[in-house]
Design a protein around this motif. Structure first.
Motif, PDB file in Angstrom:
ATOM      1  N   CYS A 155       0.857  -1.182   0.000  1.00  0.00           N
ATOM      2  CA  CYS A 155       0.000   0.000   0.000  1.00  0.00           C
ATOM      3  C   CYS A 155       0.895   1.235   0.000  1.00  0.00           C
ATOM      4  N   LEU A 156       0.626   2.158  -0.917  1.00  0.00           N
ATOM      5  CA  LEU A 156       1.383   3.402  -0.996  1.00  0.00           C
ATOM      6  C   LEU A 156       0.447   4.561  -0.688  1.00  0.00           C
ATOM      7  N   ILE A 157       0.890   5.445   0.199  1.00  0.00           N
ATOM      8  CA  ILE A 157       0.052   6.564   0.638  1.00  0.00           C
ATOM      9  C   ILE A 157       0.770   7.867   0.327  1.00  0.00           C
ATOM     10  N   GLY A 158       0.060   8.779  -0.287  1.00  0.00           N
ATOM     11  CA  GLY A 158       0.603  10.096  -0.627  1.00  0.00           C
ATOM     12  C   GLY A 158      -0.393  11.158  -0.241  1.00  0.00           C
ATOM     13  N   GLY A 159      -0.479  12.183  -1.067  1.00  0.00           N
ATOM     14  CA  GLY A 159      -1.443  13.250  -0.826  1.00  0.00           C
ATOM     15  C   GLY A 159      -0.969  14.315   0.136  1.00  0.00           C
ATOM     16  N   THR A 160       0.272  14.236   0.557  1.00  0.00           N
ATOM     17  CA  THR A 160       0.822  15.247   1.458  1.00  0.00           C
ATOM     18  C   THR A 160       2.128  15.770   0.858  1.00  0.00           C
ATOM     19  N   ASP A 161       2.588  16.880   1.386  1.00  0.00           N
ATOM     20  CA  ASP A 161       3.888  17.404   0.962  1.00  0.00           C
ATOM     21  C   ASP A 161       4.975  16.471   1.486  1.00  0.00           C
ATOM     22  N   PRO A 162       6.014  16.203   0.667  1.00  0.00           N
ATOM     23  CA  PRO A 162       7.048  15.250   1.082  1.00  0.00           C
ATOM     24  C   PRO A 162       7.756  15.570   2.395  1.00  0.00           C
ATOM     25  N   GLY A 163       7.795  16.801   2.832  1.00  0.00           N
ATOM     26  CA  GLY A 163       8.495  17.115   4.074  1.00  0.00           C
ATOM     27  C   GLY A 163       7.618  17.107   5.307  1.00  0.00           C
ATOM     28  N   ASN A 164       6.318  16.943   5.152  1.00  0.00           N
ATOM     29  CA  ASN A 164       5.382  17.053   6.264  1.00  0.00           C
ATOM     30  C   ASN A 164       5.075  15.672   6.850  1.00  0.00           C
ATOM     31  N   VAL A 165       5.891  15.232   7.781  1.00  0.00           N
ATOM     32  CA  VAL A 165       5.753  13.892   8.362  1.00  0.00           C
ATOM     33  C   VAL A 165       4.493  13.786   9.217  1.00  0.00           C
ATOM     34  N   ASN A 166       4.144  14.844   9.943  1.00  0.00           N
ATOM     35  CA  ASN A 166       2.942  14.793  10.776  1.00  0.00           C
ATOM     36  C   ASN A 166       1.693  14.563   9.936  1.00  0.00           C
ATOM     37  N   GLU A 167       1.583  15.260   8.810  1.00  0.00           N
ATOM     38  CA  GLU A 167       0.429  15.077   7.931  1.00  0.00           C
ATOM     39  C   GLU A 167       0.446  13.678   7.307  1.00  0.00           C
ATOM     40  N   TYR A 168       1.629  13.204   6.951  1.00  0.00           N
ATOM     41  CA  TYR A 168       1.764  11.856   6.389  1.00  0.00           C
ATOM     42  C   TYR A 168       1.311  10.803   7.401  1.00  0.00           C
ATOM     43  N   ILE A 169       1.694  10.974   8.664  1.00  0.00           N
ATOM     44  CA  ILE A 169       1.278  10.036   9.712  1.00  0.00           C
ATOM     45  C   ILE A 169      -0.239  10.060   9.880  1.00  0.00           C
ATOM     46  N   SER A 170      -0.843  11.240   9.828  1.00  0.00           N
ATOM     47  CA  SER A 170      -2.306  11.298   9.958  1.00  0.00           C
ATOM     48  C   SER A 170      -2.975  10.615   8.767  1.00  0.00           C
ATOM     49  N   GLN A 171      -2.388  10.726   7.561  1.00  0.00           N
ATOM     50  CA  GLN A 171      -2.916  10.016   6.399  1.00  0.00           C
ATOM     51  C   GLN A 171      -2.758   8.496   6.570  1.00  0.00           C
TER      52      GLN A 171
END
Length: 182
Positions: A155-171
């Motif tokens: 499973c690959l998850i994107g939709g966030t800016d590459p530097g924003n780890v907090n947003e990536y974790i919430s996704q």
């Protein structure tokens, strides 16, 4: 320098393909609701990144999930905030050979264990973390949405800016929670 990197990358990919040929994992769809244990791979080069990862570990533990992690610090020695524990391992440049392949024996125990879920917090496509993710025997692997990750992750998850780890974790949490209802 670019030629040297290309040769190193080619040899690392060749070594990875050779090691993957001997490894067969059981793929099972995973979610945070069904996972009992999780292996998290992340970049531990900065103290702030390490704190974000620790906050994520605490969130997973609150869901009664056993968390193990491997952090990679891009320095010759481990920084002061990287304290290895039974469930947390760290590697640095001294643990990597000339091809960029980790050679630390403790990593084999982590990678050979059949965990329910592997989560990679790496958004920069670090070849060392990608190598570790590819070799893991996790039943379900989740990582950053990038073409280089397609052969190694379920499973690959994107939709966030590459530097924003907090947003990536919430996704990650959002989609891994949605996955349980389907």
């Amino acid at each position: 320098m670019r030629l040297l990197y290309s040769i190193q990358n080619f040899l690392r990919q060749r070594a990875l393909r050779k090691r993957l040929a001997d490894r067969h994992r059981t793929r099972v769809s995973g979610s945070l609701c069904t996972a009992r244990d999780v292996l998290v791979l992340y970049d531990a080069s900065e103290e702030s990144q390490n704190k974000v990862a620790e906050k994520f570990f605490d969130e997973l533990k609150s869901l009664n999930i056993k968390v193990k992690s491997i952090g990679f610090a891009k320095y010759k020695i481990l920084p002061h905030y990287c304290i290895p524990q039974l469930s947390r391992q760290f590697i640095c440049k001294k643990d990597i050979d000339i091809l960029g392949v980790p050679h630390q024996a403790l990593l084999n125990d982590f990678l050979d264990e059949e965990v329910d879920l592997l989560i990679s917090l790496d958004q920069e496509q670090d070849p060392i973390l990608q190598f570790l993710a590819a070799l893991s025997m996790a039943h379900y692997k989740v990582g950053w949405n990038h073409p280089d990750n397609m052969p190694y992750f379920d499973c690959l998850i994107g939709g966030t800016d590459p530097g924003n780890v907090n947003e990536y974790i919430s996704q990650l949490i959002h989609y891994l929670t949605l996955n349980s209802s389907s």
